[in-house]
Enzyme design. Structure first.
Site, PDB file in Angstrom:
ATOM      1  CB  CYS A  34      -0.995  -0.034   1.153  1.00 58.05           C
ATOM      2  SG  CYS A  34      -2.404   1.094   0.874  1.00 58.05           S
ATOM      3  CG  HIS A  46      -4.559  -3.212   2.532  1.00 56.27           C
ATOM      4  ND1 HIS A  46      -3.384  -3.021   3.223  1.00 56.27           N
ATOM      5  CD2 HIS A  46      -5.007  -1.975   2.191  1.00 56.27           C
ATOM      6  CE1 HIS A  46      -3.124  -1.716   3.306  1.00 56.27           C
ATOM      7  NE2 HIS A  46      -4.093  -1.066   2.689  1.00 56.27           N
ATOM      8  NE  ARG A  90     -10.779   4.516  11.474  1.00 55.02           N
ATOM      9  CZ  ARG A  90      -9.904   4.088  10.558  1.00 55.02           C
ATOM     10  NH1 ARG A  90      -8.835   3.408  10.920  1.00 55.02           N
ATOM     11  NH2 ARG A  90     -10.125   4.328   9.269  1.00 55.02           N
ATOM     12  CD  GLU A 101      -1.951  -6.117   4.290  1.00 54.54           C
ATOM     13  OE1 GLU A 101      -2.060  -4.925   4.640  1.00 54.54           O
ATOM     14  OE2 GLU A 101      -1.912  -6.475   3.092  1.00 54.54           O
TER      15      GLU A 101
END
Length: 305
Positions: free
Chosen positions: A142, A235, A249, A237
């Site tokens: 990223c 991403h 959030r 991961e």
């Protein structure tokens, strides 16, 4: 073979519960083989979560892996206990004389800043140059990948009008690449970023090859043979609930944020998200480690010679 990490690192218990083989340094020494030495330069604020995510992927291959956690020397994290950082991390300036078979440079939530405005940019540039003499293969993830492709090739990052957020289908653009061995023609990858790298600028740079790309969110995985590097802007991961945590959030903070696309069933955030990228994530990182294993010198000190 397992991943070699300290027994008191939180990832040890997490991976053990998940069935990943792990061993502490004393156990690893009894095997009397040279493990692949992989560094994780962790720029993310949630250090432990990121450690777990990458340890899970690099610990799932038949190879013995020795994971070293690295931090920027002058930057002090505010989101992870100082005791954890002191116990498990080494500053870059302390390890710069050492050699690594592989290095992962993570993302960082600082996309809105120009690279030169990042407080640790000068040291990160030193890290990236250091990889050319001390690391056999580097994986920029990223923002980390954006920083590397900018540093080595001048490819710029561009702000998006709206956040690219969700799970997007990507095309396999290089089926013969050893890094995509076993990949389907298409795969789904989590995306969470306010910036993009443009394919036209990647094509204009010398020696870059895009391996995965999306019609919706652009290039994803780029190979840079000259610098022995891979750059991924999305991403693989991520855990199953990472996008949910980011969405919750922002909602709790009152920020304007869209529901992550193609993540929840029927895009309904009241339903549990589905993980549709896990198998390809393991394939990619397993293929990367396999390529390192085949090419890296047995004498680790010969790296960069």
């Amino acid at each position: 073979m397992p991943i070699k990490i300290p027994a008191d690192l939180p990832a040890y218990d997490v991976l053990t519960r998940e069935g990943v083989m792990v061993m502490d340094p004393d156990q690893a020494a009894r095997q009397d083989i040279r493990p692949l030495r992989i560094g994780l330069l962790n720029l993310m604020p949630k250090k432990i979560q990121t450690e777990n995510q990458f340890a899970r992927l690099i610990g799932a291959t038949p190879l013995q892996i020795e994971l070293s956690l690295i931090r920027m020397s002058e930057h002090q994290t505010k989101n992870t206990a100082a005791e954890h950082m002191e116990s498990f991390y080494r500053p870059f300036q302390d390890i710069k004389s050492e050699k690594f078979d592989g290095l992962i440079i993570t993302g960082a939530p600082i996309e809105h800043l120009d690279f030169q405005d990042v407080t640790y940019w000068d040291e990160l540039r030193e890290v990236m140059d250091w990889t050319q003499t001390n690391v056999h293969s580097t994986f920029g993830v990223c923002w980390g990948g954006m920083a590397m492709i900018n540093h080595f090739h001048g490819v710029r990052k561009h702000m998006l009008e709206a956040k690219a957020f969700g799970c997007f289908r990507h095309r396999n653009l290089a089926p013969a690449s050893p890094y995509l061995r076993g990949f389907s023609d298409e795969c789904v990858i989590p995306v969470s970023r306010w910036t993009e790298m443009r394919q036209s600028e990647i094509d204009a740079a010398e020696g870059l090859k895009t391996l995965l790309g999306s019609d919706q969110v652009g290039p994803c995985l780029v190979q840079d043979k000259a610098h022995r590097a891979l750059y991924i802007f999305n991403h693989f991961e991520y855990d199953s609930e990472t996008l949910k945590q980011e969405y919750d959030r922002d909602v709790a903070a009152g920020n304007q944020i869209n529901v992550p696309l193609n993540y929840y069933p029927d895009d309904d955030p009241s339903r549990a998200p589905l993980n549709r990228w896990r198998s390809h994530a393991h394939l990619l990182y397993g293929n990367w480690l396999t390529e390192i294993y085949q090419d890296t010198p047995y004498d680790i000190d010969a790296i960069g010679r």
